[in-house]
Scaffold this motif. Structure first.
Motif, PDB file in Angstrom:
ATOM      1  N   LEU A 120       0.574   7.752   0.538  1.00 39.97           N
ATOM      2  CA  LEU A 120       1.233   6.568   1.093  1.00 39.97           C
ATOM      3  C   LEU A 120       0.209   5.578   1.620  1.00 39.97           C
ATOM      4  N   THR A 121      -0.809   6.099   2.311  1.00 42.07           N
ATOM      5  CA  THR A 121      -1.860   5.231   2.846  1.00 42.07           C
ATOM      6  C   THR A 121      -2.592   4.515   1.726  1.00 42.07           C
ATOM      7  N   ALA A 122      -2.936   5.258   0.675  1.00 44.60           N
ATOM      8  CA  ALA A 122      -3.666   4.656  -0.445  1.00 44.60           C
ATOM      9  C   ALA A 122      -2.844   3.585  -1.152  1.00 44.60           C
ATOM     10  N   ILE A 123      -1.546   3.855  -1.331  1.00 38.99           N
ATOM     11  CA  ILE A 123      -0.673   2.863  -1.977  1.00 38.99           C
ATOM     12  C   ILE A 123      -0.616   1.584  -1.144  1.00 38.99           C
ATOM     13  N   TRP A 124      -0.443   1.742   0.171  1.00 37.82           N
ATOM     14  CA  TRP A 124      -0.354   0.571   1.046  1.00 37.82           C
ATOM     15  C   TRP A 124      -1.657  -0.243   1.013  1.00 37.82           C
ATOM     16  N   ILE A 125      -2.786   0.450   1.072  1.00 36.51           N
ATOM     17  CA  ILE A 125      -4.074  -0.255   1.064  1.00 36.51           C
ATOM     18  C   ILE A 125      -4.292  -0.956  -0.268  1.00 36.51           C
ATOM     19  N   SER A 141      -7.103  15.399  18.781  1.00 39.33           N
ATOM     20  CA  SER A 141      -6.631  14.008  18.846  1.00 39.33           C
ATOM     21  C   SER A 141      -7.771  13.040  19.142  1.00 39.33           C
ATOM     22  N   SER A 142      -8.719  13.472  19.975  1.00 39.25           N
ATOM     23  CA  SER A 142      -9.871  12.615  20.268  1.00 39.25           C
ATOM     24  C   SER A 142     -10.722  12.413  19.019  1.00 39.25           C
ATOM     25  N   LEU A 143     -10.921  13.476  18.241  1.00 39.71           N
ATOM     26  CA  LEU A 143     -11.684  13.351  17.002  1.00 39.71           C
ATOM     27  C   LEU A 143     -10.969  12.458  16.001  1.00 39.71           C
ATOM     28  N   LEU A 144      -9.632  12.583  15.919  1.00 42.06           N
ATOM     29  CA  LEU A 144      -8.872  11.722  15.008  1.00 42.06           C
ATOM     30  C   LEU A 144      -9.042  10.257  15.388  1.00 42.06           C
ATOM     31  N   TYR A 145      -8.988   9.955  16.680  1.00 44.20           N
ATOM     32  CA  TYR A 145      -9.188   8.581  17.154  1.00 44.20           C
ATOM     33  C   TYR A 145     -10.568   8.066  16.728  1.00 44.20           C
ATOM     34  N   LEU A 146     -11.593   8.889  16.926  1.00 47.08           N
ATOM     35  CA  LEU A 146     -12.950   8.472  16.566  1.00 47.08           C
ATOM     36  C   LEU A 146     -13.106   8.298  15.055  1.00 47.08           C
ATOM     37  N   LEU A 147     -12.507   9.208  14.282  1.00 47.56           N
ATOM     38  CA  LEU A 147     -12.617   9.114  12.825  1.00 47.56           C
ATOM     39  C   LEU A 147     -11.942   7.854  12.301  1.00 47.56           C
ATOM     40  N   ILE A 148     -10.783   7.510  12.853  1.00 44.62           N
ATOM     41  CA  ILE A 148     -10.083   6.300  12.417  1.00 44.62           C
ATOM     42  C   ILE A 148     -10.913   5.065  12.735  1.00 44.62           C
ATOM     43  N   GLN A 149     -11.549   5.047  13.894  1.00 49.64           N
ATOM     44  CA  GLN A 149     -12.351   3.893  14.274  1.00 49.64           C
ATOM     45  C   GLN A 149     -13.611   3.770  13.417  1.00 49.64           C
ATOM     46  N   ARG A 150     -14.160   4.902  12.971  1.00 52.33           N
ATOM     47  CA  ARG A 150     -15.429   4.884  12.254  1.00 52.33           C
ATOM     48  C   ARG A 150     -15.276   4.805  10.740  1.00 52.33           C
ATOM     49  N   GLY A 151     -14.144   5.287  10.182  1.00 55.84           N
ATOM     50  CA  GLY A 151     -14.025   5.415   8.742  1.00 55.84           C
ATOM     51  C   GLY A 151     -12.890   4.617   8.159  1.00 55.84           C
ATOM     52  N   VAL A 157       2.058   5.111   9.449  1.00 58.51           N
ATOM     53  CA  VAL A 157       2.065   3.785  10.064  1.00 58.51           C
ATOM     54  C   VAL A 157       1.141   3.758  11.283  1.00 58.51           C
ATOM     55  N   GLY A 158       1.144   4.850  12.076  1.00 63.62           N
ATOM     56  CA  GLY A 158       0.293   4.902  13.257  1.00 63.62           C
ATOM     57  C   GLY A 158      -1.183   4.814  12.923  1.00 63.62           C
ATOM     58  N   THR A 159      -1.597   5.518  11.853  1.00 65.64           N
ATOM     59  CA  THR A 159      -2.999   5.468  11.438  1.00 65.64           C
ATOM     60  C   THR A 159      -3.399   4.065  10.993  1.00 65.64           C
ATOM     61  N   LEU A 160      -2.565   3.452  10.165  1.00 63.14           N
ATOM     62  CA  LEU A 160      -2.865   2.106   9.682  1.00 63.14           C
ATOM     63  C   LEU A 160      -2.852   1.090  10.825  1.00 63.14           C
ATOM     64  N   TYR A 161      -1.883   1.229  11.741  1.00 65.38           N
ATOM     65  CA  TYR A 161      -1.782   0.305  12.868  1.00 65.38           C
ATOM     66  C   TYR A 161      -3.010   0.422  13.776  1.00 65.38           C
ATOM     67  N   ALA A 211      -9.336   4.115   6.254  1.00 66.13           N
ATOM     68  CA  ALA A 211      -8.085   4.843   6.443  1.00 66.13           C
ATOM     69  C   ALA A 211      -7.850   5.866   5.337  1.00 66.13           C
ATOM     70  N   THR A 212      -8.171   5.504   4.088  1.00 61.80           N
ATOM     71  CA  THR A 212      -7.968   6.438   2.976  1.00 61.80           C
ATOM     72  C   THR A 212      -8.825   7.682   3.148  1.00 61.80           C
ATOM     73  N   GLN A 213     -10.067   7.505   3.569  1.00 63.92           N
ATOM     74  CA  GLN A 213     -10.950   8.649   3.765  1.00 63.92           C
ATOM     75  C   GLN A 213     -10.442   9.554   4.878  1.00 63.92           C
ATOM     76  N   VAL A 214     -10.029   8.968   5.991  1.00 60.31           N
ATOM     77  CA  VAL A 214      -9.577   9.766   7.129  1.00 60.31           C
ATOM     78  C   VAL A 214      -8.314  10.537   6.785  1.00 60.31           C
ATOM     79  N   THR A 215      -7.328   9.863   6.197  1.00 57.95           N
ATOM     80  CA  THR A 215      -6.067  10.548   5.909  1.00 57.95           C
ATOM     81  C   THR A 215      -6.231  11.594   4.818  1.00 57.95           C
TER      82      THR A 215
END
Length: 293
Positions: free
Chosen positions: A110-115, A232-242, A170-174, A244-248
Motif C-alpha cells: 500500500l505504501t509503495a502504491i501511494w508513493i 516504537s522509538s526505533l520505528l520513529y527514528l527509522l521513519i525520520q531517517r529512511g 497512513v500513520g507512517t506516511l503522515y 517510507a518504502t524501505q521502512v515499511t
C-alpha cells in the motif's frame, strides 16, 4: 573508532527493530487471556508515558515545540491507538494471528502504491523494489498460509484488522511528511498520550476485568520496556531517517520472525515451507533496502 561504532549502530537499527517488533504477537498470546485488549493497551500507554517523562526529566530533554504537538498527536493516534487497538481487538474477536499478520503485512505494498502515485519521479518505487515487495509478500504468504484457518473471519474482526492496516500505513506516511525531527523520547511521549486519550473511552466500555496474572504482568512489562520504549522509538527514528518504502518493507520480516519465536517458545509448527518463506521474505526486503535512494 567512534564514527565506525556509530555507523555499526545505525546499520543494526532496522534488524533490532524487527526482532523487538516481532515479539508483539507473542506478548499478545501471553497477556490476552487475562485482560481485554483496549484496557491492556491503555495501561501500557500510561506506563510508557510515565517512563518517557521520567527519562526526559533525568536527561533534561525539552518537550517538542507547540506547533509539533498536533502532528505528533495525529501520528500517535494512528500508529498506536489505531494500529495496536485494531490488531489486538481483531485477535480477541477470534481472528487468527496468522490472518492478522497477513493482512497487516500488506502495508509495504500500500505504501509503495501511494508513493508511486504521488511522489516525484526520482522518489518513486523502482522496478527492483517492486520485485522485492512481490518476493516479500510471497514469502510472507508461505509463512502464514497454514494459519489462515485458525480463526474464523467475521465482518467485525475483518474490519478491525483492515482498520489496523490502514492506520499504520497512513500513520507512517503522515509522520514522514508532517512530523519534524525531534527528540524521540519527547515525540513518543506526546504520541502515546494522544493514543491513551483516544483509547480510554473505548476501554471503559469493556466489560471483562483485568486479572493480574503473572503472565499479564510479564506481558505488560515487556510491552512497555521493550515494545514501546525500544520498538516504537526505533520505528520513529527509522521513519525520520529512511524512505517510507524501505521502512515499511521491514515489516515483511515481522510475521516470519514471530513464527520462529512461537516455535521456540510455544512449540508451534515451523515447517520447511515456512523456512523457505522466511528466506524469500529476507531476499525481498534486501532488494528494497539495497535499491533505496
Amino acid at each position: 573508532m567512534g564514527a565506525a561504532s556509530s555507523g555499526a549502530l545505525l546499520r543494526a537499527m532496522p534488524w533490532v527493530f524487527v526482532l523487538i517488533w516481532s515479539t508483539g504477537f507473542v506478548v499478545a498470546r501471553l497477556g490476552m487471556p487475562h485482560a481485554p485488549p483496549l484496557s491492556f493497551l491503555c495501561v501500557r500507554y500510561a506506563l510508557s508515558v510515565l517512563c518517557f517523562a521520567l527519562w526526559m526529566k533525568l536527561a533534561r530533554v525539552a518537550w517538542p515545540p507547540r506547533a509539533q504537538w498536533r502532528p505528533l498527536a495525529i501520528s500517535g493516534m494512528l500508529m498506536h491507538a489505531g494500529y495496536l487497538g485494531g490488531v489486538w481487538s481483531a485477535v480477541k474477536a477470534g481472528m487468527g494471528a496468522g490472518t492478522v499478520a497477513l493482512l497487516v503485512g500488506l502495508q509495504p505494498v500500500l505504501t509503495a502504491i501511494w508513493i508511486s502515485i504521488t511522489a516525484s519521479a526520482e522518489h518513486r518505487v523502482t522496478p527492483r523494489q517492486w520485485l522485492g515487495l512481490a518476493l516479500g509478500l510471497g514469502g510472507l504468504a508461505l509463512v502464514v498460509w497454514r494459519k489462515l484457518g485458525v480463526g474464523e473471519v467475521t465482518p467485525a474482526n475483518l474490519a478491525l484488522a483492515v482498520g489496523a492496516l490502514l492506520a499504520i500505513t497512513v500513520g507512517t506516511l503522515y509522520q514522514k511528511r508532517h512530523v519534524r525531527v525531534a527528540d524521540v523520547r519527547a515525540a513518543s511521549a506526546v504520541q502515546l498520550a494522544a493514543a491513551l486519550l483516544v483509547s480510554l473511552p473505548f476501554a471503559l466500555l469493556e466489560a471483562e476485568p483485568m486479572r493480574w496474572h503473572p503472565d499479564l504482568i510479564t506481558a505488560l512489562a515487556w510491552s512497555v520496556l521493550a515494545l514501546t520504549l525500544g520498538g516504537s522509538s526505533l520505528l520513529y527514528l527509522l521513519i525520520q531517517r529512511g524512505a517510507a518504502t524501505q521502512v515499511t518493507s521491514l515489516l515483511y520480516l515481522v510475521p516470519p520472525c514471530t513464527a520462529a519465536m512461537a516455535w521456540a517458545l510455544f512449540g508451534e509448527a515451523f515447517t520447511p515451507l515456512m523456512m523457505m518463506g522466511m528466506a524469500l521474505t529476507a531476499i525481498g526486503v534486501a532488494l528494497v533496502l539495497r535499491d533505496g535512494r
